[in-house]
Design a protein around this motif. Sequence first.
Motif, PDB file in Angstrom:
ATOM      1  N   ILE A   1     -40.578  31.966   5.443  1.00 46.98           N
ATOM      2  CA  ILE A   1     -39.983  30.998   5.779  1.00 46.98           C
ATOM      3  C   ILE A   1     -40.305  29.504   5.189  1.00 46.98           C
ATOM      4  O   ILE A   1     -39.294  28.930   4.786  1.00 46.98           O
ATOM      5  CB  ILE A   1     -39.437  30.805   7.276  1.00 46.98           C
ATOM      6  N   ASP A   2     -41.563  29.473   5.386  1.00 46.08           N
ATOM      7  CA  ASP A   2     -42.288  28.098   5.009  1.00 46.08           C
ATOM      8  C   ASP A   2     -42.059  28.128   3.661  1.00 46.08           C
ATOM      9  O   ASP A   2     -41.606  26.883   2.889  1.00 46.08           O
ATOM     10  CB  ASP A   2     -43.645  28.011   5.432  1.00 46.08           C
ATOM     11  N   ARG A   3     -42.345  28.931   2.801  1.00 46.27           N
ATOM     12  CA  ARG A   3     -42.249  29.048   1.406  1.00 46.27           C
ATOM     13  C   ARG A   3     -40.668  28.587   0.886  1.00 46.27           C
ATOM     14  O   ARG A   3     -40.135  27.944  -0.108  1.00 46.27           O
ATOM     15  CB  ARG A   3     -42.640  30.242   0.605  1.00 46.27           C
ATOM     16  N   PHE A   4     -39.698  29.252   1.516  1.00 43.60           N
ATOM     17  CA  PHE A   4     -38.125  29.108   1.298  1.00 43.60           C
ATOM     18  C   PHE A   4     -38.113  27.689   1.554  1.00 43.60           C
ATOM     19  O   PHE A   4     -37.235  26.987   0.877  1.00 43.60           O
ATOM     20  CB  PHE A   4     -37.563  30.056   2.040  1.00 43.60           C
ATOM     21  N   VAL A   5     -38.244  27.122   2.546  1.00 46.56           N
ATOM     22  CA  VAL A   5     -38.131  25.674   2.872  1.00 46.56           C
ATOM     23  C   VAL A   5     -38.714  24.739   2.028  1.00 46.56           C
ATOM     24  O   VAL A   5     -37.856  23.706   1.387  1.00 46.56           O
ATOM     25  CB  VAL A   5     -38.744  25.421   4.383  1.00 46.56           C
ATOM     26  N   GLU A   6     -39.700  25.076   1.459  1.00 44.44           N
ATOM     27  CA  GLU A   6     -40.291  24.146   0.448  1.00 44.44           C
ATOM     28  C   GLU A   6     -39.412  23.990  -0.859  1.00 44.44           C
ATOM     29  O   GLU A   6     -39.141  22.952  -1.355  1.00 44.44           O
ATOM     30  CB  GLU A   6     -41.808  24.407   0.147  1.00 44.44           C
ATOM     31  N   ARG A   7     -39.183  25.341  -1.315  1.00 46.28           N
ATOM     32  CA  ARG A   7     -38.200  25.449  -2.616  1.00 46.28           C
ATOM     33  C   ARG A   7     -37.152  25.077  -2.260  1.00 46.28           C
ATOM     34  O   ARG A   7     -36.511  24.277  -3.042  1.00 46.28           O
ATOM     35  CB  ARG A   7     -38.452  26.885  -2.777  1.00 46.28           C
ATOM     36  N   PHE A   8     -36.545  24.988  -1.097  1.00 41.94           N
ATOM     37  CA  PHE A   8     -34.957  24.722  -0.878  1.00 41.94           C
ATOM     38  C   PHE A   8     -35.132  23.188  -0.910  1.00 41.94           C
ATOM     39  O   PHE A   8     -34.156  22.474  -1.560  1.00 41.94           O
ATOM     40  CB  PHE A   8     -34.808  25.216   0.531  1.00 41.94           C
ATOM     41  N   MET A   9     -35.824  22.426  -0.287  1.00 37.23           N
ATOM     42  CA  MET A   9     -35.894  20.916  -0.403  1.00 37.23           C
ATOM     43  C   MET A   9     -36.256  20.419  -1.956  1.00 37.23           C
ATOM     44  O   MET A   9     -35.524  19.667  -2.285  1.00 37.23           O
ATOM     45  CB  MET A   9     -37.081  20.534   0.682  1.00 37.23           C
ATOM     46  N   MET A  10     -37.156  20.860  -2.470  1.00 35.90           N
ATOM     47  CA  MET A  10     -37.693  20.607  -3.712  1.00 35.90           C
ATOM     48  C   MET A  10     -36.365  20.649  -4.794  1.00 35.90           C
ATOM     49  O   MET A  10     -36.270  19.710  -5.785  1.00 35.90           O
ATOM     50  CB  MET A  10     -38.723  21.300  -4.288  1.00 35.90           C
TER      51      MET A  10
END
Length: 248
Positions: A40-49
């Motif tokens: 989930i953390d990796r998804f959030v970072e990618r989503f924001m960027m």
Amino acid sequence: MVPLKTAEDLKSIRKAGRIIADCHKEIARRITPGVTTLEIDRFVERFMMERGAYPAQKGYKGYPYATCAAVNDVVCHGFPDSIPLMNGDIVTIDMVADVGGWKADSAWTYAIGTQTADTSRLLRIAKLALRRGIAEAVPGKRIGDIGFAIQNCAQQAGYRVVDLFTGHGIGRFIHEPPEILHRGSPGYGERLEAGMVITIEPIITEGRPAVQIERDGWTARTVDGSRSAQFEHTIAITEKGPVILTRS
């Protein structure tokens, strides 16, 4: 001094807030038994960027992740990890988005798989406590009015507020004045003014509110092992009433 925001400032914070709101919607579709909080953390970072935002928690005072992930008896600031979430778990995902130097902050507690009646009630009261606090965020009221509304809501339902952690002002920086307590007395504390932007983020626990900080220096866990839930919005205080900036 509490920095007051202009209408243009609020537009910028709202951009960050909408990205967070959209991200939480996507998390709700993805966070199921077997998924890890690190995924989930990796998804959030990618989503924001991909949307022109930066996960402002990453690197803040040395914090190494884009999100905080609080599972079950962790109240806040938990590190994402590779342990699969299990049916019946609850997990709070907390994130801060930065768009052009302006920040917004929101946390949401998710029930994993099948919810018990106890889980449903805890999450329902935690959301209600947030709504009660937001309703008090109007010019002329005081910080104590917000805290009293939250504390009263939780206690009437048989829960407690974890009062070690507070809300805060937000804008150019993650943490700005004023400090927003989630307990208090009506009519006490700093007076609220139009132009303030604050987070309201009560943590509601089933047991005692005492917590301990683990060796990583971040993870806060209830001493008695009780579960907690947290819902958080970034709020603009305006003459027309509170405006939620972390909502689509």
